[in-house]
Design an enzyme around this catalytic site. Structure first.
Site, mmCIF file in Angstrom:
data_model
loop_
_atom_site.group_PDB
_atom_site.id
_atom_site.type_symbol
_atom_site.label_atom_id
_atom_site.label_comp_id
_atom_site.label_asym_id
_atom_site.label_seq_id
_atom_site.Cartn_x
_atom_site.Cartn_y
_atom_site.Cartn_z
ATOM 1 N N VAL A 111 1.113 -1.171 -0.177
ATOM 2 C CA VAL A 111 -0.182 0.218 0.015
ATOM 3 C C VAL A 111 0.858 1.048 0.136
ATOM 4 C CG1 VAL A 111 -0.366 -0.103 2.486
ATOM 5 C CG2 VAL A 111 -2.113 0.954 1.293
ATOM 6 N N ASP A 113 0.788 4.529 1.594
ATOM 7 C CA ASP A 113 -0.389 5.306 2.452
ATOM 8 C C ASP A 113 0.203 6.758 2.565
ATOM 9 O OD1 ASP A 113 -1.707 6.132 4.469
ATOM 10 O OD2 ASP A 113 -1.611 4.195 5.977
ATOM 11 N N THR A 114 1.213 6.914 3.596
ATOM 12 C CA THR A 114 1.980 8.171 3.743
ATOM 13 C C THR A 114 2.875 8.311 2.563
ATOM 14 O OG1 THR A 114 3.410 7.558 5.170
ATOM 15 C CG2 THR A 114 1.239 8.255 6.181
ATOM 16 N N THR A 116 5.875 7.420 3.055
ATOM 17 C CA THR A 116 7.377 7.690 3.748
ATOM 18 C C THR A 116 8.267 6.467 3.390
ATOM 19 O OG1 THR A 116 5.968 8.953 5.417
ATOM 20 C CG2 THR A 116 8.067 8.208 5.925
ATOM 21 N N TRP A 181 -9.204 1.847 6.261
ATOM 22 C CA TRP A 181 -8.414 0.994 7.060
ATOM 23 C C TRP A 181 -8.457 -0.431 6.101
ATOM 24 C CZ3 TRP A 181 -9.454 -0.723 12.892
ATOM 25 C CH2 TRP A 181 -8.222 -1.702 13.040
ATOM 26 N N ALA A 183 -7.222 -4.381 5.545
ATOM 27 C CA ALA A 183 -6.740 -5.534 6.432
ATOM 28 C C ALA A 183 -6.388 -6.483 5.390
ATOM 29 C CB ALA A 183 -7.995 -6.136 6.986
ATOM 30 N N TYR A 184 -5.247 -6.788 5.312
ATOM 31 C CA TYR A 184 -4.711 -7.738 4.305
ATOM 32 C C TYR A 184 -4.615 -9.205 4.834
ATOM 33 C CZ TYR A 184 -3.202 -3.686 1.212
ATOM 34 O OH TYR A 184 -3.489 -2.708 0.529
ATOM 35 N N PRO A 185 -4.909 -10.387 3.993
ATOM 36 C CA PRO A 185 -5.078 -11.481 4.611
ATOM 37 C C PRO A 185 -3.707 -12.254 5.213
ATOM 38 C CG PRO A 185 -4.651 -11.648 2.062
ATOM 39 C CD PRO A 185 -4.878 -10.233 2.578
ATOM 40 N N GLU A 187 -2.021 -10.807 7.445
ATOM 41 C CA GLU A 187 -2.129 -10.009 8.562
ATOM 42 C C GLU A 187 -3.078 -10.761 9.737
ATOM 43 O OE1 GLU A 187 -1.324 -5.315 7.337
ATOM 44 O OE2 GLU A 187 -3.183 -6.105 7.639
#
Length: 214
Positions: A111, A113-114, A116, A181, A183-185, A187
């Site tokens: 992903v 996301d930020t 960074t 949010w 949620a990946y498998p 995890e």
């Protein structure tokens, strides 16, 4: 960011990689660098779809970066977006014999996301290219970087990526999504529940645009 989890199944991840492969083939990656742990499984899946008849598999190298942050818990600790990236695993160039100079290098994470972590990975790898190029009196600009992520969150980023990636078509995001949010498998601690939620939300199976309905 929405507090509701969006559950993504292994089926969906597999199909996002399959759908993205044709565009990524135009980049002609010589090497994949997977950012752990979220980039490991998409990298392995994508490699199968990048395989060309009579050609070897694209080599995958792994790096692990930690983005420190505080997470909300039962005591009410306030969540703070991570800003400090720390290497916990990097490429051992002497042992692996990996030469980045003159290569098309595809960096993979799950992903954006930020941004960074991706920014850090690109910046540090470019430093490695500079060192390798200097040692062999070569042009560091002969190395091209690309990025593949499953999901790009539609939000203001905390870091930027170079124009040589963003303005050349070498940034590949299978899907742009709201700031949610995900949620990946990999995890999941209960994959059966996770799969049921992905199916309930409709995030299990989709038909790629070039696949006719049966």
């Amino acid at each position: 960011m929405s507090d509701e989890k969006t559950y993504i199944s292994y089926n969906n991840v597999h199909q996002l990689c399959q759908e993205s492969a044709e565009k990524i083939k135009q980049f002609k990656p010589d090497l994949i660098i997977a950012i752990g742990g979220g980039g490991f499984i998409p990298a392995r899946m994508l490699r199968s779809f990048l395989k060309e008849p009579g050609q070897p598999n694209v080599r995958i190298m792994a790096i692990i970066l930690s983005l420190y942050e505080e997470i909300i818990n039962s005591d009410g600790v306030e969540e703070k977006p991570g800003t400090k990236v720390v290497r916990t695993q990097w490429i051992d160039y002497n042992q692996s014999k990996v030469d980045l100079v003159g290569k098309n290098v595809l960096i993979i994470d799950e992903v954006d996301d930020t941004r960074t972590t991706l920014h850090y990975a690109v910046s540090e790898l470019k430093k490695d290219v500079e060192e390798q190029a200097k040692a062999k009196n070569a042009d560091p600009k002969s190395t091209k970087f690309g990025i593949f992520v499953l999901h790009d969150k539609d939000k203001k980023k905390k870091a930027e990526l170079p124009d040589e990636i963003m303005k050349t078509g070498n940034y590949f995001a299978a899907r742009q999504v709201p700031d949610c949010w995900i949620a990946y498998p990999w995890e999941a601690t209960d994959i059966v529940f996770h799969q049921k939620m992905a199916e309930k939300q409709g995030n299990d199976v989709f038909l790629p645009s070039n696949t006719p309905e049966q």
